[in-house]
Design an enzyme around this catalytic site. Sequence first.
Site: not given
Ligand code: 13P
Length: 249
Positions: A9, A11, A94, A96, A166, A172, A211
């Site tokens: 992903n 982002k 997601h 976010e 997640e 992150g 992560s």
């Molecule tokens: P990170 O791997 O940067 O923690 O992000 C995970 C994520 O949100 C994947 O959709």
Amino acid sequence: MRKPIIAGNWKMNKTPSEAKALVTELIPLVKDANCDVVVGVPAVNFAAVAEVIKGTNIKLGAQNMHWKESGAYTGELSAAMLKECGVEYVILGHSERRQYFGETDATVNLRTLAAVKAGLTPIICVGEKKEEREAGYTNALVAYQTLIALTGLTAEQVKNVVIAYEPVWAIGTGLTATDEQANETIGVIRAAIRGVYGDAADEVRIQYGGSMNPKNCKGLMAQPEIDGGLIGGASLKAPDFAQVVNFDK
Ligand code: 13P
């Protein structure tokens, strides 16, 4: 046996030229993967990435889509638009998008139904916040998020959906759920699916995300309930993402 699926992903990262460079570097590194490999890229990169990955084992993913077929929805993209650009997977719900863009369980469900109807494979994200885990609500919450997202699908359709567990506190942050925590919660998600869709639950692939990186991927992937990963930060560097894809080598 469920075939593992490792998805990146990206982002809001990478311009089209940067995206092209990243997938070009990635192709030889993941060509012998034993899992499905997906890159979830910003929509402006669909054309550039689709061209480069043609004929390879890398599949194109989107990070969101609208549920309507067309109309006055400024800034949105339909399933048909994604399909025609070569997109096969779409990340939905997601955290976010839930946190910053008002995504709700109800709209995740609408998007899921539209994606499946169009022949796209949804990667539906669920997961608890830190305070929800601390309050003991994790299991109820992920089961609820999952079942709402799937409402209206048949058991046959559910088999092809991908769920990404997640934990929001692990995204992150460098904090990962322990292998056991991730396995246990993914088991809860699978049990919830079984309660409504029966044995179809055994075919649903459920990823871990948060992560996940070259260092911790082997331990996570060794867990019986974990069928893959949704990778954020570590998917932006080809060697790192390739190491996760090649977790079994
Ligand atoms: P990170 O791997 O940067 O923690 O992000 C995970 C994520 O949100 C994947 O959709």
